[in-house]
Design a protein around this motif. Structure first.
Motif, PDB file in Angstrom:
ATOM      1  N   GLY A  28      11.095  -8.375 -13.197  1.00 23.45           N
ATOM      2  CA  GLY A  28      12.018  -9.503 -13.027  1.00 23.45           C
ATOM      3  C   GLY A  28      11.990 -10.041 -11.611  1.00 23.45           C
ATOM      4  N   TYR A  29      11.893  -9.130 -10.666  1.00 22.29           N
ATOM      5  CA  TYR A  29      11.823  -9.499  -9.237  1.00 22.29           C
ATOM      6  C   TYR A  29      10.552 -10.305  -8.960  1.00 22.29           C
ATOM      7  N   LEU A  30       9.407  -9.812  -9.460  1.00 25.56           N
ATOM      8  CA  LEU A  30       8.107 -10.479  -9.245  1.00 25.56           C
ATOM      9  C   LEU A  30       8.119 -11.877  -9.855  1.00 25.56           C
ATOM     10  N   ILE A  31       8.587 -11.960 -11.121  1.00 30.86           N
ATOM     11  CA  ILE A  31       8.556 -13.248 -11.838  1.00 30.86           C
ATOM     12  C   ILE A  31       9.483 -14.268 -11.170  1.00 30.86           C
ATOM     13  N   ALA A  32      10.558 -13.752 -10.583  1.00 29.60           N
ATOM     14  CA  ALA A  32      11.507 -14.661  -9.906  1.00 29.60           C
ATOM     15  C   ALA A  32      10.978 -15.111  -8.545  1.00 29.60           C
ATOM     16  N   THR A 145      18.060  -5.933 -17.215  1.00 27.54           N
ATOM     17  CA  THR A 145      17.156  -5.425 -16.161  1.00 27.54           C
ATOM     18  C   THR A 145      16.344  -6.570 -15.556  1.00 27.54           C
ATOM     19  N   PHE A 146      15.907  -7.500 -16.400  1.00 31.67           N
ATOM     20  CA  PHE A 146      15.095  -8.617 -15.898  1.00 31.67           C
ATOM     21  C   PHE A 146      15.950  -9.571 -15.063  1.00 31.67           C
ATOM     22  N   LEU A 147      17.191  -9.782 -15.515  1.00 27.90           N
ATOM     23  CA  LEU A 147      18.103 -10.657 -14.757  1.00 27.90           C
ATOM     24  C   LEU A 147      18.428 -10.015 -13.415  1.00 27.90           C
ATOM     25  N   PHE A 148      18.581  -8.690 -13.417  1.00 27.19           N
ATOM     26  CA  PHE A 148      18.934  -7.955 -12.198  1.00 27.19           C
ATOM     27  C   PHE A 148      17.815  -8.050 -11.158  1.00 27.19           C
ATOM     28  N   THR A 158      16.273 -17.073 -13.771  1.00 25.51           N
ATOM     29  CA  THR A 158      14.814 -17.210 -13.959  1.00 25.51           C
ATOM     30  C   THR A 158      14.290 -16.456 -15.169  1.00 25.51           C
ATOM     31  N   ASN A 159      14.855 -15.320 -15.478  1.00 21.74           N
ATOM     32  CA  ASN A 159      14.239 -14.457 -16.501  1.00 21.74           C
ATOM     33  C   ASN A 159      15.004 -14.423 -17.815  1.00 21.74           C
ATOM     34  N   LEU A 160      15.630 -15.539 -18.163  1.00 17.85           N
ATOM     35  CA  LEU A 160      16.460 -15.547 -19.382  1.00 17.85           C
ATOM     36  C   LEU A 160      15.631 -15.301 -20.650  1.00 17.85           C
ATOM     37  N   ILE A 161      14.381 -15.802 -20.668  1.00 13.95           N
ATOM     38  CA  ILE A 161      13.550 -15.590 -21.877  1.00 13.95           C
ATOM     39  C   ILE A 161      13.217 -14.101 -22.037  1.00 13.95           C
ATOM     40  N   LEU A 162      12.859 -13.456 -20.919  1.00 16.13           N
ATOM     41  CA  LEU A 162      12.554 -12.012 -20.989  1.00 16.13           C
ATOM     42  C   LEU A 162      13.806 -11.236 -21.373  1.00 16.13           C
ATOM     43  N   PHE A 163      14.962 -11.701 -20.887  1.00 18.97           N
ATOM     44  CA  PHE A 163      16.247 -11.078 -21.279  1.00 18.97           C
ATOM     45  C   PHE A 163      16.390 -11.134 -22.796  1.00 18.97           C
ATOM     46  N   ILE A 224       5.079 -20.607 -18.489  1.00 19.92           N
ATOM     47  CA  ILE A 224       5.535 -19.636 -17.466  1.00 19.92           C
ATOM     48  C   ILE A 224       4.416 -18.646 -17.164  1.00 19.92           C
ATOM     49  N   PHE A 225       3.736 -18.197 -18.245  1.00 21.75           N
ATOM     50  CA  PHE A 225       2.616 -17.255 -18.094  1.00 21.75           C
ATOM     51  C   PHE A 225       1.345 -17.866 -18.679  1.00 21.75           C
ATOM     52  N   GLY A 226       0.169 -17.314 -18.254  1.00 22.55           N
ATOM     53  CA  GLY A 226      -1.120 -17.838 -18.736  1.00 22.55           C
ATOM     54  C   GLY A 226      -1.626 -17.101 -19.960  1.00 22.55           C
ATOM     55  N   ILE A 227      -2.893 -17.380 -20.294  1.00 18.47           N
ATOM     56  CA  ILE A 227      -3.511 -16.854 -21.512  1.00 18.47           C
ATOM     57  C   ILE A 227      -3.622 -15.318 -21.483  1.00 18.47           C
ATOM     58  N   TYR A 228      -3.763 -14.750 -20.288  1.00 19.68           N
ATOM     59  CA  TYR A 228      -3.895 -13.276 -20.218  1.00 19.68           C
ATOM     60  C   TYR A 228      -2.609 -12.583 -20.680  1.00 19.68           C
ATOM     61  N   PHE A 229      -1.470 -13.272 -20.440  1.00 16.18           N
ATOM     62  CA  PHE A 229      -0.200 -12.713 -20.957  1.00 16.18           C
ATOM     63  C   PHE A 229      -0.254 -12.693 -22.475  1.00 16.18           C
ATOM     64  N   LEU A 230      -0.701 -13.823 -23.040  1.00 18.56           N
ATOM     65  CA  LEU A 230      -0.713 -13.963 -24.508  1.00 18.56           C
ATOM     66  C   LEU A 230      -1.572 -12.881 -25.153  1.00 18.56           C
ATOM     67  N   ILE A 231      -2.738 -12.621 -24.538  1.00 20.20           N
ATOM     68  CA  ILE A 231      -3.645 -11.587 -25.066  1.00 20.20           C
ATOM     69  C   ILE A 231      -2.974 -10.207 -24.972  1.00 20.20           C
ATOM     70  N   THR A 232      -2.337  -9.951 -23.833  1.00 21.30           N
ATOM     71  CA  THR A 232      -1.737  -8.612 -23.623  1.00 21.30           C
ATOM     72  C   THR A 232      -0.491  -8.408 -24.476  1.00 21.30           C
ATOM     73  N   VAL A 233       0.322  -9.452 -24.598  1.00 21.90           N
ATOM     74  CA  VAL A 233       1.557  -9.281 -25.393  1.00 21.90           C
ATOM     75  C   VAL A 233       1.224  -9.150 -26.876  1.00 21.90           C
ATOM     76  N   ALA A 234       0.045  -9.643 -27.252  1.00 17.01           N
ATOM     77  CA  ALA A 234      -0.397  -9.498 -28.653  1.00 17.01           C
ATOM     78  C   ALA A 234      -0.563  -8.020 -29.013  1.00 17.01           C
ATOM     79  N   ILE A 235      -0.938  -7.206 -28.023  1.00 20.44           N
ATOM     80  CA  ILE A 235      -1.062  -5.751 -28.258  1.00 20.44           C
ATOM     81  C   ILE A 235       0.325  -5.182 -28.590  1.00 20.44           C
ATOM     82  N   ALA A 236       1.302  -5.566 -27.777  1.00 25.53           N
ATOM     83  CA  ALA A 236       2.682  -5.097 -28.021  1.00 25.53           C
ATOM     84  C   ALA A 236       3.165  -5.566 -29.391  1.00 25.53           C
TER      85      ALA A 236
END
Ligand SMILES: CC(C)=CCC/C(C)=C/CC/C(C)=C/CC/C(C)=C/COC[C@H](O)COP(=O)(O)O
Ligand SMILES: CC(C)=CCC/C(C)=C/CC/C(C)=C/CC/C(C)=C/COP(=O)(O)OP(=O)(O)O
Ligand SMILES: [Mg+2]
Length: 280
Positions: A28-32, A145-148, A158-163, A224-236
């Motif tokens: 959350g800190y990094l993304i903000a 945690t992301f908001l914090f 900044t991190n409401l979507i991750l929240f 907010i994030f690029g294609i590498y996020f999309l590929i990685t979150v697909a694993i999750a």
């Protein structure tokens, strides 16, 4: 030998969860936009989160000490490793240190920690027995945690979507965990599983997990994030999907146990995806 026993007792804080929560705060800190210029705030935020998570897990075991004789007899209090009174006092100490540390960051962080500390205590002592509301409280706390992490540098929105994603995924997992705990909960804790049956609880758990999966491409779609996020979150997402289909095909305590363990692994990969997203 004495040191080994003391370290073993520390498992009451569930260290892996404490690290995972602090890891989420760092994300959350990094993304903000947090950088090297405010590392002291990140260190304080991570330490605060580690301690408050540990306090929440410890007070949970204190109030669950009777039902855990059935649900989790290996945990430190029912197994006799730690006395209920020591666990209670240790939890209050951790909460207190966490609140003091957060005051050194800024007022928003102090407010979040005070609210989370009360929510964690009230969840363990009261909310846990309010079907769905207790699960929602855990989801909000995990999502916070992301908001914090953003709040540590004054950027709480900044991190409401991750929240939201963390809230939904945690909600699904918590409802399934209540299926796993139904034997010890029956007659003492009201959950969706005890009040509305295992099948309805499983369906609701899967609903929230699928909702989280469906919304997980949002950070990419919103730029907010690029294609590498999309590929990685697909694993999750695939692990979440596999765990959900597993639960759907075996709607029982064993199926719920397997689902919640797989769901936690999926959460870890989701955190990796957020890191990839924030760095690429
Ligand atoms: C679909 C998608 C991308 C979802 C996002 C998933 C995500 C990033 C979730 C947040 C993970 C997180 C920060 C977890 C904190 C640590 C944790 C597991 C907290 C839950 O604690 C309560 C739980 O009931 C404790 O039980 P257990 O884990 O079995 O010890
Ligand atoms: C952001 C800040 C300052 C703090 C965050 C604090 C966090 C993320 C805490 C971790 C998640 C959490 C809400 C833990 C609550 C305690 C807990 C173990 C809830 C689940 O309890 P049960 O339903 O009894 O499940 P168990 O069977 O695992 O005990
Ligand atoms: Mg418990």
């Amino acid at each position: 030998m004495k040191l080994k026993k003391k370290i073993k007792k520390l498992r009451i804080i569930r260290p892996f969860n404490c690290f995972m929560s602090a890891f989420a705060v760092s994300i959350g800190y990094l993304i903000a936009g947090g950088g090297f210029y405010s590392l002291s705030k990140l260190v304080l935020a991570d330490l605060t989160t580690f301690l408050v998570t540990g306090a929440g897990n410890t007070i949970n075991d204190y109030f669950d000490r009777e039902i855990d004789k059935i649900n989790s007899p290996y945990r430190p209090i029912p197994s006799g490793e730690i006395s209920p009174k020591s666990a209670y006092l240790f939890s209050i100490l951790l909460f207190s240190i966490g609140i003091i540390l957060s005051a050194a960051i800024n007022y928003i962080c102090l407010l979040i920690v005070v609210i989370n500390s009360f929510l964690l205590y009230l969840y363990a002592s009261k909310f846990k027995s309010i079907p769905f509301f207790g699960n929602l409280a855990v989801g909000v706390i995990v999502g916070s945690t992301f908001l914090f992490g953003g709040a540590s540098i004054g950027k709480i929105r900044t991190n409401l979507i991750l929240f939201g994603l963390a809230l939904l995924a945690t909600l699904g997992r918590e409802i399934a965990k209540d299926i796993e705990d139904i034997k010890g909960d029956q007659g003492s804790v009201n959950t969706i599983a005890t009040e509305y049956g295992i099948e309805n609880a499983a369906k609701l758990s899967i609903f929230f997990t699928i909702l989280a999966i469906s919304l997980s491409p949002l950070p990419y779609l919103l730029g907010i994030f690029g294609i590498y996020f999309l590929i990685t979150v697909a694993i999750a997402d695939l692990i979440f999907l596999y765990s959900s289909t597993n639960l759907l095909t075996s709607i029982n305590i064993e199926g719920a146990k397997k689902y919640q363990k797989l769901s936690k692994i999926a959460m870890f990969f989701a955190l990796i995806a957020f890191i990839v997203g924030s760095l690429s």
